[in-house]
Design an enzyme around this catalytic site. Structure first.
Site, PDB file in Angstrom:
ATOM      1  N   CYS A  39       6.244  28.703  61.418  1.00  0.00           N
ATOM      2  CA  CYS A  39       5.303  29.253  60.442  1.00  0.00           C
ATOM      3  C   CYS A  39       5.082  28.257  59.304  1.00  0.00           C
ATOM      4  O   CYS A  39       5.938  27.413  59.017  1.00  0.00           O
ATOM      5  CB  CYS A  39       5.883  30.562  59.900  1.00  0.00           C
ATOM      6  SG  CYS A  39       4.723  31.511  58.880  1.00  0.00           S
ATOM      7  N   ASP A  41       5.186  29.031  56.354  1.00  0.00           N
ATOM      8  CA  ASP A  41       5.963  29.559  55.232  1.00  0.00           C
ATOM      9  C   ASP A  41       6.810  28.456  54.572  1.00  0.00           C
ATOM     10  O   ASP A  41       7.511  27.707  55.257  1.00  0.00           O
ATOM     11  CB  ASP A  41       6.873  30.674  55.755  1.00  0.00           C
ATOM     12  CG  ASP A  41       7.448  31.509  54.636  1.00  0.00           C
ATOM     13  OD1 ASP A  41       7.112  32.698  54.552  1.00  0.00           O
ATOM     14  OD2 ASP A  41       8.244  30.959  53.837  1.00  0.00           O
ATOM     15  N   ARG A  43       9.456  28.517  53.066  1.00  0.00           N
ATOM     16  CA  ARG A  43      10.914  28.662  53.121  1.00  0.00           C
ATOM     17  C   ARG A  43      11.503  28.219  54.455  1.00  0.00           C
ATOM     18  O   ARG A  43      12.723  28.216  54.622  1.00  0.00           O
ATOM     19  CB  ARG A  43      11.290  30.127  52.852  1.00  0.00           C
ATOM     20  CG  ARG A  43      10.795  30.637  51.504  1.00  0.00           C
ATOM     21  CD  ARG A  43      10.794  32.152  51.446  1.00  0.00           C
ATOM     22  NE  ARG A  43       9.825  32.733  52.370  1.00  0.00           N
ATOM     23  CZ  ARG A  43       9.626  34.042  52.532  1.00  0.00           C
ATOM     24  NH1 ARG A  43      10.348  34.899  51.831  1.00  0.00           N
ATOM     25  NH2 ARG A  43       8.725  34.481  53.386  1.00  0.00           N
ATOM     26  N   CYS A 101       8.301  37.432  57.269  1.00  0.00           N
ATOM     27  CA  CYS A 101       7.078  36.652  57.527  1.00  0.00           C
ATOM     28  C   CYS A 101       5.849  37.418  57.009  1.00  0.00           C
ATOM     29  O   CYS A 101       5.630  38.571  57.381  1.00  0.00           O
ATOM     30  CB  CYS A 101       6.946  36.390  59.023  1.00  0.00           C
ATOM     31  SG  CYS A 101       5.480  35.405  59.451  1.00  0.00           S
TER      32      CYS A 101
HETATM   33 ZN   LIG Z   1       5.731  33.410  58.382  1.00  0.00          ZN
END
Ligand SMILES: [Zn+2]
Length: 211
Positions: A39, A41, A43, A101
């Site tokens: 992803c 993302d 993090r 997520c």
């Molecule tokens: Zn995600």
């Protein structure tokens, strides 16, 4: 941006000189052995989680760690998968989802995405996971989300197998597929056992793979 530019300066002054040999070797060619799909993302940082150096991972990142099924109009993800498998000859492909997520939360809560048409369209590539998730009952929203993250990794592994380069690699036993889930709070990684469909702690089951 200040922090990022200071980071570049620090990298050039302090980090690069210690790794100049590595970058010299990498300056004319790469031969990563793993395609890592995860992803966007902030993090989830593949090289940090896997403690790998530059040159080790070929990476695709997008909202929801999605791999659209192969079709008549292949896009950027398809092209990158094809290049990784057919040209670079990666031996393993990891699809790595993660806890909390945002993309999966949008699906599991049936969030209204009318104002985000591109996101809504993109997440259609997770419709199989969405349908499986909607067909089950859960005792909490958190469990519904955790389950969707897992079902999405499984669905994207299925999508991946529709790519001709991947199909050929699997038939010729030159490719293994892995389904992982990173838990942000604990730092642990779960891995899909393709024989049972269960996700197990990777550190205790380093040999398992999805396909
Ligand atoms: Zn995600």
């Amino acid at each position: 941006m200040q922090e990022i530019i200071e980071g570049i300066i620090r990298f050039q002054r302090e980090v690069f000189p210690q790794q100049s040999g590595l970058f010299k070797r990498l300056s004319t060619a790469q031969s990563p052995s793993v395609l890592f799909v995860t992803c966007s993302d902030s993090r989830v940082v593949p090289e940090l989680l896997t403690q790998t150096e530059p040159g080790a991972l070929f990476v695709i990142r997008n909202a929801g760690n999605i791999v659209p099924s192969y079709g008549p109009e292949p896009g950027g993800v398809s092209a990158t998968v094809e290049y990784a498998v057919a040209v670079l000859g990666v031996r393993d492909i990891v699809i790595c989802g993660h806890s909390n997520c945002g993309a999966m939360t949008a699906i599991s809560t049936c969030m209204n995405l009318d104002h985000l048409p591109a996101v809504a369209g993109w997440l259609r590539h997770a419709d199989a996971a969405r349908a499986i998730n909607a067909s089950r009952t859960y005792d909490s929203d958190a469990h519904r989300l955790d389950s969707l993250v897992k079902d999405n990794v499984i669905a994207q592994l299925s999508n991946l197998r529709t790519h001709p380069s991947v199909a050929v690699g699997l038939v010729n036993k030159k490719l293994n597929l892995h389904g992982w889930i990173f838990d942000i709070e604990s730092g642990t990684m779960l891995a899909l056992d393709g024989r049972t469909g269960e996700f197990l702690p990777l550190v205790e089951n380093p040999e398992i793979y999805a396909v």
